[in-house]
Design an enzyme around this catalytic site. Structure first.
Site, PDB file in Angstrom:
ATOM      1  N   ILE A  75       0.103 -28.572 -33.554  1.00 43.37           N
ATOM      2  CA  ILE A  75       0.715 -27.600 -32.637  1.00 43.37           C
ATOM      3  C   ILE A  75       1.660 -26.673 -33.401  1.00 43.37           C
ATOM      4  O   ILE A  75       1.711 -25.461 -33.153  1.00 43.37           O
ATOM      5  CB  ILE A  75       1.471 -28.333 -31.504  1.00 43.37           C
ATOM      6  CG1 ILE A  75       0.491 -29.120 -30.621  1.00 43.37           C
ATOM      7  CG2 ILE A  75       2.278 -27.349 -30.661  1.00 43.37           C
ATOM      8  CD1 ILE A  75       1.157 -30.044 -29.595  1.00 43.37           C
TER       9      ILE A  75
ATOM     10  N   ASP B 221      13.976 -32.233 -43.035  1.00 42.29           N
ATOM     11  CA  ASP B 221      13.830 -33.326 -42.074  1.00 42.29           C
ATOM     12  C   ASP B 221      14.830 -33.053 -40.961  1.00 42.29           C
ATOM     13  O   ASP B 221      16.044 -32.960 -41.212  1.00 42.29           O
ATOM     14  CB  ASP B 221      14.135 -34.664 -42.779  1.00 42.29           C
ATOM     15  CG  ASP B 221      13.880 -35.860 -41.879  1.00 42.29           C
ATOM     16  OD1 ASP B 221      14.154 -35.760 -40.658  1.00 42.29           O
ATOM     17  OD2 ASP B 221      13.416 -36.892 -42.391  1.00 42.29           O
ATOM     18  N   VAL B 222      14.330 -32.929 -39.738  1.00 40.17           N
ATOM     19  CA  VAL B 222      15.219 -32.523 -38.632  1.00 40.17           C
ATOM     20  C   VAL B 222      16.285 -33.565 -38.304  1.00 40.17           C
ATOM     21  O   VAL B 222      17.251 -33.260 -37.611  1.00 40.17           O
ATOM     22  CB  VAL B 222      14.421 -32.170 -37.347  1.00 40.17           C
ATOM     23  CG1 VAL B 222      13.510 -30.983 -37.587  1.00 40.17           C
ATOM     24  CG2 VAL B 222      13.650 -33.370 -36.807  1.00 40.17           C
TER      25      VAL B 222
ATOM     26  N   ASN C  45       9.577 -28.110 -32.761  1.00 43.98           N
ATOM     27  CA  ASN C  45       8.289 -28.756 -32.501  1.00 43.98           C
ATOM     28  C   ASN C  45       8.188 -30.144 -33.134  1.00 43.98           C
ATOM     29  O   ASN C  45       7.412 -30.979 -32.657  1.00 43.98           O
ATOM     30  CB  ASN C  45       7.179 -27.835 -33.054  1.00 43.98           C
ATOM     31  CG  ASN C  45       5.868 -28.546 -33.225  1.00 43.98           C
ATOM     32  OD1 ASN C  45       5.147 -28.783 -32.251  1.00 43.98           O
ATOM     33  ND2 ASN C  45       5.545 -28.924 -34.457  1.00 43.98           N
TER      34      ASN C  45
ATOM     35  N   TYR D 228       9.684 -42.623 -26.010  1.00 43.21           N
ATOM     36  CA  TYR D 228       9.172 -41.251 -26.119  1.00 43.21           C
ATOM     37  C   TYR D 228       9.457 -40.476 -24.827  1.00 43.21           C
ATOM     38  O   TYR D 228       9.944 -39.342 -24.858  1.00 43.21           O
ATOM     39  CB  TYR D 228       7.672 -41.274 -26.408  1.00 43.21           C
ATOM     40  CG  TYR D 228       7.041 -39.908 -26.576  1.00 43.21           C
ATOM     41  CD1 TYR D 228       7.116 -39.230 -27.789  1.00 43.21           C
ATOM     42  CD2 TYR D 228       6.369 -39.284 -25.523  1.00 43.21           C
ATOM     43  CE1 TYR D 228       6.537 -37.974 -27.953  1.00 43.21           C
ATOM     44  CE2 TYR D 228       5.787 -38.033 -25.676  1.00 43.21           C
ATOM     45  CZ  TYR D 228       5.878 -37.376 -26.892  1.00 43.21           C
ATOM     46  OH  TYR D 228       5.309 -36.125 -27.047  1.00 43.21           O
TER      47      TYR D 228
ATOM     48  N   LYS E 181      11.802 -37.114 -24.451  1.00 41.38           N
ATOM     49  CA  LYS E 181      11.327 -35.804 -23.999  1.00 41.38           C
ATOM     50  C   LYS E 181      12.042 -35.355 -22.722  1.00 41.38           C
ATOM     51  O   LYS E 181      12.285 -34.159 -22.533  1.00 41.38           O
ATOM     52  CB  LYS E 181       9.810 -35.837 -23.805  1.00 41.38           C
ATOM     53  CG  LYS E 181       9.042 -35.956 -25.133  1.00 41.38           C
ATOM     54  CD  LYS E 181       9.284 -34.753 -26.051  1.00 41.38           C
ATOM     55  CE  LYS E 181       8.453 -34.812 -27.323  1.00 41.38           C
ATOM     56  NZ  LYS E 181       8.632 -33.612 -28.177  1.00 41.38           N
TER      57      LYS E 181
END
Ligand code: NDP
Length: 257
Positions: free
Chosen positions: A22, A67-68, A94, A162, A166
């Site tokens: 994505i 690396d976020v 993303n 997860y 989100k």
């Protein structure tokens, strides 16, 4: 006039996790619209392969290793990008991981913290670092990749960590939109259904999962990466100038049932 609003000429954009799937489709969409795009990912080799695949299509994109979850590195990259390009107009958060199919009662501390760290903390560190520059400039557009898992509980796979991460991304999106709305910075999110990427590849070999996923989708199919990238492109552009705090579903109707 309307098509013009989708153009991104002269804009500078950074996509986290932009090396593949994505993220890479999003990099291509923004580049095709005219933006100077930076792939920010943690593996340089994969990022450079993504860069090369776009070069072959005629797009000259940059790569940074980031690396976020490392907020100091995120701050450094924001400083470097603005030092090099003079500004940051578009940020796409993303980067994300799933580590699905783990019942809640068996989730280890490491598992929980890792998913929250990448998906939620990482999104915030990036919003804060790049958002500061956008606020100073009085303009900017942030698009977070949330998930339909922020609205519903997927089945049959267990993934409480997860889903919670989100849902956190969605409400972070609204919170920042509210704080920054009067200061020229828009913050929106896309909530995709199951998309054909390495994250979901295992499902093709599992008829029970496939039936649950595709059978639970009114459109009767999974999504493709470009179908998310085009929504990100729209939200990032002036075509969405009145939109902030929106969580846009791109889910083939999954959340209707
Ligand atoms: P992929 O795993 O295919 O790509 C994600 C990219 O992000 C990879 O290059 C990955 O690198 C990178 N990444 C992972 N962790 C970090 C990190 N800490 N810092 C920087 N980069 C990192 O994922 P998808 O394209 O499938 O998913 C992209 C986003 O879309 C995620 O946020 C995901 O939750 C969301 N999404 C995906 C759906 C799907 O069905 N695929 C559905 C709904 C939402 P590496 O390979 O090294 O891990």
């Amino acid at each position: 006039m309307y098509l013009e609003k989708l153009r991104l000429d002269g804009k500078v954009a950074l996509v986290t996790g932009g090396a593949q799937s994505i993220g890479l489709a999003t990099v291509e969409a923004l580049a095709e619209a005219g933006a100077k795009v930076i792939i920010a990912d943690r593996d340089e080799t994969v990022a450079k392969a993504g860069q090369a695949s776009l070069k072959a299509k005629g797009y000259d994109v940059d790569v940074v290793v980031m690396d976020v979850t490392d907020s100091a590195r995120v701050n450094q990259v924001a400083d470097d990008v603005v030092a090099k390009h003079g500004k940051i107009d578009i940020l796409v958060n993303n980067a994300g991981i799933a580590r699905s199919m783990t019942p809640a009662e068996t989730v280890t501390d490491e598992h929980w913290l890792n998913v929250i760290d990448v998906n939620l903390n990482g999104t915030f560190w990036c919003c804060r670092a790049f958002g500061n520059y956008m606020l100073k400039a009085g303009s900017g557009s942030i698009v977070n990749i949330g998930s339909m898992s922020g609205f519903i509980v997927n089945k049959p796979q267990e993934q409480a960590f997860y889903n919670a991460s989100k849902a956190g991304v969605h409400h972070l999106t609204k919170s920042l939109a509210a704080e920054w709305g009067s200061r020229g910075v828009r913050v929106n999110a896309v909530a995709p259904t199951y998309i054909n990427t390495p994250l979901t590849a295992f499902v093709k070999d599992d008829p029970k999962m496939w039936d649950a996923w595709v059978g639970g989708t009114p459109m009767g199919r999974m999504g493709e990466t470009d179908e998310i990238a085009s929504v990100v492109h729209f939200l990032a552009s002036d075509a969405a100038s009145l939109m902030t705090g929106s969580i846009v579903s791109a889910d083939g109707g999954y959340t209707c049932w």
